[in-house]
Write an enzyme that holds these catalytic residues in place. Structure first.
Site, PDB file in Angstrom:
ATOM      1  N   THR A  69      -2.335   1.754  -1.824  1.00 47.99           N
ATOM      2  CA  THR A  69      -1.704   0.926  -2.479  1.00 47.99           C
ATOM      3  C   THR A  69      -2.407  -0.386  -2.956  1.00 47.99           C
ATOM      4  O   THR A  69      -2.871  -0.360  -3.889  1.00 47.99           O
ATOM      5  CB  THR A  69      -0.339   0.471  -1.588  1.00 47.99           C
ATOM      6  N   LYS A 118      -4.718   4.513   5.139  1.00 49.10           N
ATOM      7  CA  LYS A 118      -4.881   3.387   4.319  1.00 49.10           C
ATOM      8  C   LYS A 118      -3.944   2.282   4.849  1.00 49.10           C
ATOM      9  O   LYS A 118      -3.556   2.247   5.761  1.00 49.10           O
ATOM     10  CB  LYS A 118      -3.934   4.038   3.102  1.00 49.10           C
ATOM     11  N   THR A 167       1.583  -1.693   5.406  1.00 53.08           N
ATOM     12  CA  THR A 167       1.590  -0.516   6.100  1.00 53.08           C
ATOM     13  C   THR A 167       0.309   0.017   6.523  1.00 53.08           C
ATOM     14  O   THR A 167      -0.605   0.158   5.602  1.00 53.08           O
ATOM     15  CB  THR A 167       2.551   0.478   5.246  1.00 53.08           C
ATOM     16  N   GLU A 227      -6.958  -7.488   2.302  1.00 52.21           N
ATOM     17  CA  GLU A 227      -6.655  -8.247   0.953  1.00 52.21           C
ATOM     18  C   GLU A 227      -7.270  -9.526   1.181  1.00 52.21           C
ATOM     19  O   GLU A 227      -7.177 -10.380   1.841  1.00 52.21           O
ATOM     20  CB  GLU A 227      -5.201  -8.379   1.107  1.00 52.21           C
ATOM     21  N   ASN A 255      -0.236 -11.754  -2.062  1.00 49.97           N
ATOM     22  CA  ASN A 255       1.000 -11.277  -1.554  1.00 49.97           C
ATOM     23  C   ASN A 255       1.905 -12.511  -2.265  1.00 49.97           C
ATOM     24  O   ASN A 255       3.045 -12.216  -1.970  1.00 49.97           O
ATOM     25  CB  ASN A 255       0.899 -11.723  -0.161  1.00 49.97           C
ATOM     26  N   SER A 261       5.484  -7.884  -8.348  1.00 48.08           N
ATOM     27  CA  SER A 261       5.461  -8.015  -9.874  1.00 48.08           C
ATOM     28  C   SER A 261       4.151  -7.124 -10.255  1.00 48.08           C
ATOM     29  O   SER A 261       4.189  -6.870 -11.321  1.00 48.08           O
ATOM     30  CB  SER A 261       5.325  -9.346 -10.336  1.00 48.08           C
TER      31      SER A 261
END
Length: 466
Positions: free
Chosen positions: A196, A222, A243, A331, A461, A466
């Site tokens: 993702t 992942k 996740t 991230e 985040n 979007s």
């Protein structure tokens, strides 16, 4: 400027202690180097898999559906650990049911990315079961599997949206034997379809020996955000621990009971020991299949088998390697930090302290700023209730560089050291380093792997949907 903004962003610093008027936001280091070519001979025998685009994601060049089949003559032993989040996603509930009713035997895994199928009510459950049945249809029928299902299902992506199930089912049913493979390219496609917000596919493989025989183990996972797993087998009591999805496949022969025991042990020391942002997902799932394809006529390893401890350690080490890739791809992360807690009364005590340090927003922002603010580490440590109360005058805190050079003690038996701030900055400016806390209360230890909080994490985040 691309959608991620400039690579270096000057920001106004508001601080009562700093004379510097600005703070430079650092870009995350390049992470593609963690994706490596793996020899075909390292992958376990008896598996066929692929990753395809079925239409969950809008961009047709991005893979979003993984199918993994065990091609051995008998169903593989299966084990799994699932999220303990109260809002378990439909695929989690369905996979738990598959595991229970199959008595720990399975032959396939199907995964979609782009939609989590979480908090989706009855429709979500129906869709997850439809994915299971469609993948079951790819398998040769056997008498043993007529009354049960052979497929685990996993999903990842945005919560609260229904799957485009017709697209997924079409993608599954369109697969033919020639669509799947067992070489590196096939494993890489499968790993890419898991992704993702991940920046690289997380795929590893190794060979290992048990009782004079050579076996193989490979896995993919992942995750980059919403990472603070707390997973266990369906009936396991709760305990502290985007996740995280993962699967590990081996051609060793291990009984379902022994495999579940080994996985539960391994997960506590790997996937339940990582944190990116402290948030537990609704979908976290780790599945292991052991198909025995390289075991010949050798009996399955049981828990009381002399080979079981060696297999468990192999699985634990491999799971830790996969789990660490998730943190490295956190991230916006610019740091990979090992938090080691030693001298604890119990493993659980050590694990809880390491978890608290790893999830502290104050610690994580200090890591990003490369600030050796060890007081925040102590504050996090002291907030945890342990089986034996902490004695502040026994605690040591040390920053340990990854290059093997001299560690930097900052607290020794509760007394602060005169810290060399230049040396501290050198250590914390590196991408990898360790925070070591010795509680002085016992002989148990635990490790956590975490990363820093950056401006990029907030940006990702802030506009995820979007």
């Amino acid at each position: 400027m691309n959608r991620f903004g400039p690579s270096v962003l000057p920001l106004r610093r508001f601080s009562s202690t700093s004379s510097s008027p600005t703070f430079v936001a650092k870009p995350a280091p390049a992470k593609a180097r963690h994706h490596v070519q793996i020899p075909d001979t390292s992958f376990p025998h008896g598996y066929s898999l692929t990753g395809v685009h079925c239409g969950v994601k809008k961009n047709p060049s991005i893979l979003d559906l993984t199918v993994i089949l065990s091609t051995s003559s008998k169903p593989a032993s299966a084990a799994a650990c699932f999220t303990r989040n109260a809002f378990k996603a439909a695929p989690v509930l369905v996979s738990q049911d598959v595991l229970e009713k199959s008595a720990g035997r399975a032959r396939a895994i199907v995964t979609n990315s782009g939609c989590a199928n979480a908090v989706t009510g009855k429709q979500g459950l129906d869709d997850a079961w439809a994915m299971v049945k469609a993948t079951d249809a790819l398998l040769p029928k056997s008498e043993a599997s007529e009354a049960t299902h052979d497929t685990f299902v996993m999903s990842t992506g945005v919560i609260g949206q229904n799957l485009p199930i017709s697209k997924i089912l079409s993608g599954i049913s369109s697969l033919v034997p020639s669509s799947l493979g067992s070489d590196f390219a096939a494993w890489e496609r499968a790993a890419k379809a898991f992704m993702t917000t991940d920046t690289f596919p997380k795929l590893r493989a190794r060979t290992f020996s048990l009782g004079g025989q050579t076996f193989r183990m490979a896995g993919m996972d992942k995750g980059a955000g919403m990472i603070h797993p707390d997973m266990g087998p369906p009936t396991h009591p709760s305990q502290l621990h985007a996740t995280l999805l993962g699967c590990i496949l081996t051609d060793a022969a291990v009984s379902p009971q022994a495999l579940q025991s080994a996985l539960t042990y391994a997960v506590d020391r790997s996937f339940n020991s990582i944190s990116v942002d402290g948030d537990m997902s609704t979908n976290d799932t780790i599945v292991v299949l052991a198909n025995g394809a390289a075991a010949g006529e050798t009996k399955e390893i049981e828990e009381n088998d002399p080979l079981f401890p060696a297999f468990r350690e192999e699985l634990t080490s491999f799971a830790a390697e996969l789990a660490q890739l998730v943190v490295r791809d956190g991230e916006g992360a610019t740091k990979f930090v090992t938090v080691s807690v030693e001298g604890a009364p119990t493993f659980t005590d050590a694990h809880r302290v390491a978890s608290k340090i790893s999830t502290s927003a104050l610690v994580k922002t200090a890591l990003y700023g490369e600030d050796a603010n060890w007081g925040r580490i102590l504050a996090a440590t002291g907030s945890v209730s342990l089986s034996t109360p902490i004695d502040p005058y026994r605690v040591n805190v040390t920053f340990v560089p990854a290059d093997g050079s001299t560690p930097l003690p900052v607290l020794v038996r509760g007394e602060p050291e005169l810290v060399d701030e230049v040396r501290a900055k050198e250590i914390l400016s590196e991408e990898d380093f360790e925070i070591k806390v010795d509680l002085g209360l016992g002989s148990e230890c635990a490790q956590y792997w975490t990363c820093d909080f950056s401006y990029e994490y907030v940006r990702i985040n802030g506009d995820y949907r979007s």
